[in-house]
Design a protein around this motif. Structure first.
Motif, PDB file in Angstrom:
ATOM      1  N   THR A 195      -0.174   4.681  -8.953  1.00  0.00           N
ATOM      2  CA  THR A 195      -0.023   3.896  -7.729  1.00  0.00           C
ATOM      3  C   THR A 195       1.195   4.403  -6.965  1.00  0.00           C
ATOM      4  OG1 THR A 195      -0.995   1.968  -8.826  1.00  0.00           O
ATOM      5  CG2 THR A 195       0.203   1.585  -6.780  1.00  0.00           C
ATOM      6  N   ASP A 225       3.069   4.598  -2.668  1.00  0.00           N
ATOM      7  CA  ASP A 225       3.028   4.188  -1.270  1.00  0.00           C
ATOM      8  C   ASP A 225       2.317   5.241  -0.438  1.00  0.00           C
ATOM      9  OD1 ASP A 225       4.422   1.771  -1.614  1.00  0.00           O
ATOM     10  OD2 ASP A 225       6.352   2.819  -1.533  1.00  0.00           O
ATOM     11  N   ARG A 276      -0.305   0.329  -0.278  1.00  0.00           N
ATOM     12  CA  ARG A 276      -0.097   0.694  -1.673  1.00  0.00           C
ATOM     13  C   ARG A 276      -1.394   1.296  -2.220  1.00  0.00           C
ATOM     14  NH1 ARG A 276       4.151   2.282  -4.494  1.00  0.00           N
ATOM     15  NH2 ARG A 276       4.188   1.496  -6.643  1.00  0.00           N
TER      16      ARG A 276
END
Length: 473
Positions: A430, A432, A437
């Motif tokens: 995960t 940005d 996100r």
């Protein structure tokens, strides 16, 4: 890790014209239950990722002067990567990969598979069926139910849409297109004969000394003219290995941001109208600086822009040209559009994976993903060939979904399982992104010193400047 080389890996590596001795650098491990199917889907996935990883390791060795790094293939990572389009999330939101009119339909004498994810394909499907704009699934079901499957196939194709009759393996083998497939290789990779393409290429002259084991494609420039899903998987892989990949789309053929969230990793994306004078000149300037051109449109669709293999070799000696198609560049279907789901339906896979008389599907778009890794491997092997004793050359690589489908059905066997339980979350990350996100599958390529993730997340589709990257990008 298990050192034994799978038959699929050996076959694909031989198709690439590579040194069989390098196969001893490959080992396998991880859970083998991530892609359950009647056909040996995991074996296809494992083999295509293995040869792509080994081709990357080989190129890294060529560029650094070191021994070829060892390749580690983790079946859990491979299965997760083949499911990447289903696992991608933005702020927790999933991508619905198939639109309501992209599905199987019961016809008067069998089944039809349609693909209508893009608005222009949906509109053409409805027009072919004599339905008004905005007609829903019930109307489509009614229009197809009273017709023969092949009649629907012919009518939708004539309207520029996408539909195929579902065939079993024997029916596809007897079809005028399917009968040609067994005589064709899994892929082709060849050095094109062109008098101006001998000697060191501009690519190697420009990037000497910039490659590393982690980024063997560092300094290379790739023009990406592909669409969902196999082509973008191939170019996403080249971006992972350090290439500057610039995807180019036409303004009248927008891509979904959801698709780009999955396959735009590591790339930049721009929009050019190649039929417009100013945009075409910009493209020609980009082409003059390119080292690799990857195309994924139906054969002949880009020829009017000078993007056929021979035209590219004439204008830009020393290129690596990689071409992807659905049905191959031969036979009566060579110019047809196609997607993974349609190839599964036509070649007998949907019948083999079906239940209770209804057609089924593979657990992933494995033809797309597998062909994408094969195409990336072909590019990597071509780059290695350019650095070989003969030096330079214009190289041409070609892959087709239908050839990969034939390999899956007729050329692969299931290997013994190891169990262990497949948890996709273990092979996701995960980060940005401009969209929010982003959760995405990690790349399955793995060799000693190789990259663990892409250097950048995808951006917003079509918003980058049409230029090659600079040091500040």
């Amino acid at each position: 890790m298990e050192p034994a080389i799978s038959v699929g890996t050996s076959h694909a590596w031989a198709a690439l014209g590579a040194d069989p001795a390098l196969l001893e650098r490959v080992s396998y491990g991880g859970p083998t239950d991530g892609l359950p199917a009647r056909l040996p889907v995991l074996e296809l996935a494992r083999a295509t990722v293995a040869v792509c990883s080994l081709a990357a390791a080989e190129l890294a060795a060529v560029r650094t002067g070191r021994p070829v790094p060892r390749v580690r293939v983790d079946d859990g990572a491979v299965a997760t990567a083949f499911l990447s389009d289903r696992l991608v999330r933005v702020d927790g939101r999933a991508w619905t990969a198939f639109a309501p009119l992209s599905r199987f339909w019961r016809a008067a004498d069998g089944w039809v598979r349609t693909h209508a994810n893009y608005p222009h394909h949906r509109d053409r499907l409805l027009r072919a069926l004599g339905l008004p704009d905005g007609a829903g699934a019930d109307a489509v079901a009614g229009a197809i139910a009273g017709r023969r499957a092949v009649d629907v196939e012919d009518a939708v194709y004539a309207a520029g849409g996408l539909a195929v009759a579902v065939r079993g393996v024997p029916q596809w083998a007897a079809h005028e297109q399917g009968a040609l497939v067994p005589a064709r290789p899994l892929l082709t990779l060849e050095r094109m004969e062109h008098p101006a393409a001998t000697g060191p290429t501009r690519a190697w002259s420009r990037i000497t000394g910039t490659g590393t084991p982690q980024l063997p494609c560092a300094g290379l420039r790739v023009l990406d003219l592909t669409r969902v899903l196999a082509g973008p998987v191939a170019t996403r892989t080249l971006a992972l290995l350090g290439a500057d990949v610039l995807r180019i789309d036409a303004p009248h053929l927008p891509e979904s941001q959801e698709a780009h969230n999955d396959t735009g990793m590591g790339k930049r994306s721009t929009i050019l109208n190649l039929g417009h004078g100013t945009d075409h000149r910009v493209f020609e300037e980009l082409l003059a600086g390119a080292d690799v051109v990857v195309t994924g449109y139906r054969p002949g669709a880009l020829d009017r822009f000078g993007l056929g293999a021979e035209a590219l070799a004439e204008r830009r000696p020393g290129l690596v040209v990689a071409q992807l198609s659905a049905w191959g560049r031969y036979g009566p279907w060579h110019g047809r559009r196609g997607f993974d789901s349609l190839v599964q339906a036509a070649t007998g896979i949907a019948v083999l994976e079906g239940h209770d008389g209804e057609p089924g599907a593979l657990p992933a778009q494995a033809l797309d993903h597998g062909t994408g890794y094969l195409l990336a491997a072909s590019v990597l092997r071509a780059l290695t060939g350019q650095h070989g004793p003969d030096g330079g050359g214009t190289w041409l690589a070609r892959s087709a979904l239908t050839q990969t489908a034939h390999w899956l059905v007729h050329g692969l066997a299931r290997t013994p399982g190891r169990g262990g339980g497949h948890d996709p979350e273990r092979w996701t990350a995960t980060r940005d992104s401009p969209m929010g996100r982003l959760r995405h599958a990690l790349p399955p390529l793995s060799y000693e010193g190789g990259p663990a993730n892409w250097a950048r997340p995808p951006g917003r589709w079509g918003t980058d400047a049409p230029r090659w990257a600079t040091a500040t990008d």
